[in-house]
Motif scaffolding. Sequence first.
Motif, short mmCIF file in Angstrom:
data_model
loop_
_atom_site.label_atom_id
_atom_site.label_comp_id
_atom_site.label_asym_id
_atom_site.label_seq_id
_atom_site.Cartn_x
_atom_site.Cartn_y
_atom_site.Cartn_z
N LEU A 98 0.85 -1.19 0.00
CA LEU A 98 0.00 0.00 0.00
C LEU A 98 0.88 1.24 0.00
N GLN A 119 1.34 5.62 -1.67
CA GLN A 119 0.87 6.81 -2.37
C GLN A 119 1.95 7.28 -3.33
N ARG A 169 -1.84 13.23 -5.75
CA ARG A 169 -1.51 11.96 -5.13
C ARG A 169 -2.37 10.84 -5.67
N SER A 170 -1.74 9.74 -6.03
CA SER A 170 -2.45 8.53 -6.47
C SER A 170 -2.25 7.44 -5.43
N SER A 171 -3.33 6.80 -5.02
CA SER A 171 -3.22 5.70 -4.06
C SER A 171 -2.64 4.47 -4.75
#
Length: 438
Positions: A120, A122, A393-395
């Motif tokens: 996980l 960002q 921001r991209s997860s």
Amino acid sequence: MTVMQRLDSQANDFNATLERLLAWEGVSDAAVQATVNEVIARVRGEGDLAVVDFSNRFDRLQAAAMSDLSLSRERLRQAHDGLPEAERAALTAAAERIRRYHAHQRQDSWQYTEADGTVLGQQVTPLDRVGIYVPGGKASYPSSVLMNAIPAKVAGVAEVIMCVPTPGGEVNELVLAAAWLAGVDQVFTIGGAQAVAALAYGTQSVPRVDKIVGPGNIYVATAKRQVFGQVGIDMIAGPSEILIYCDGLTDPAWIAMDLFSQAEHDELAQSILIASDPTYLDAVAAEVEKLLPSLEREAIARTSLRDRGALILVRDEDEALALINRIAPEHLELSVADPQALLPRIRHAGAIFMGRHTPEALGDYCAGPNHVLPTSGTARFSSPLGVYDFQKRSSLIGCSPAGASTLAGIASVLARGEGLTAHARSAEYRLLPDIGKE
């Protein structure tokens, strides 16, 4: 009678009077809205032709094509090199300080891996292209160029497009020099709603941008509000504001001039002083009367101080801090012996200037932090312009087989609870057959 009205926090009508003083509604009237609608529609439909037409009409120009409304990087360099040495040195020093401060704001991508191998995180990336609007003509602000363009470049924005009107053909060399120092890639000498529309939708000559930042008049603000969603915008800014809290030990002349530093912007600007000593408020009021005639922009400052300024008497520091948080000022000066001690109790302010030797004017030009700040109480939920405004921001989600099976069990239950069976079945395909059997 003093120029600025006096308010007492203990007066019965204090709250109502304060609310009237703070009230400001940046709503365009029907005529402004109609003009902006026409401009945007024509720019979208006709592109360069409409931009040239509106520029000639509103800015008193005689341009034949967009080539007459653009400036090369070489022209920016010439403006920089042609400045008097003192101006060039000051502009360079300001740019370096602003760049150094904003470098601390840059955010990096991050990831972590869970025990079952699921990743996980960002991913942080800069915007591709940004447009900055800079007021032009006599009201020219090279500092605005630096404050808007430098954070974009620090963020990694590949292309910064600047629009600056030149009413009557009047070009400000300091603005162009600032654009050179800030690394602006393209400059168009267009303004108003037509500049905003061109940046938002693109024309044959003006590239479409991802975000528009920078101050402007009511037509610019209305156009920015209109195109929001098509592009990002920084904010819809209201008039300039300063709120000073003083312990009564700073030279009253200093405080008077600090109040003037916002009042001279325009008639709607707001300057407020809070103190718990009535004799100190008297001293500041006397200095206001004494020094105001010495200002070049006396008429503007006098109107601002009369209509929207105030000297407010409070009981004590606790009441002053409560009032600060209620007003949520754009600029807050803490002209006290130990400003650091007050910081934990201040929740709402755009920028905080700490101590007697830190006038707001230093922040406008060269201290380093950005001078594009939330106004009209929006500091309750907004922040100064910064590098983060030019990054997105991209997860990141990357499941291992075991991690996917664990999450699928949770997602399946929740999806079926929402009646979204395709969601549930999509997740259930990732369930491991022996999950939970051990």
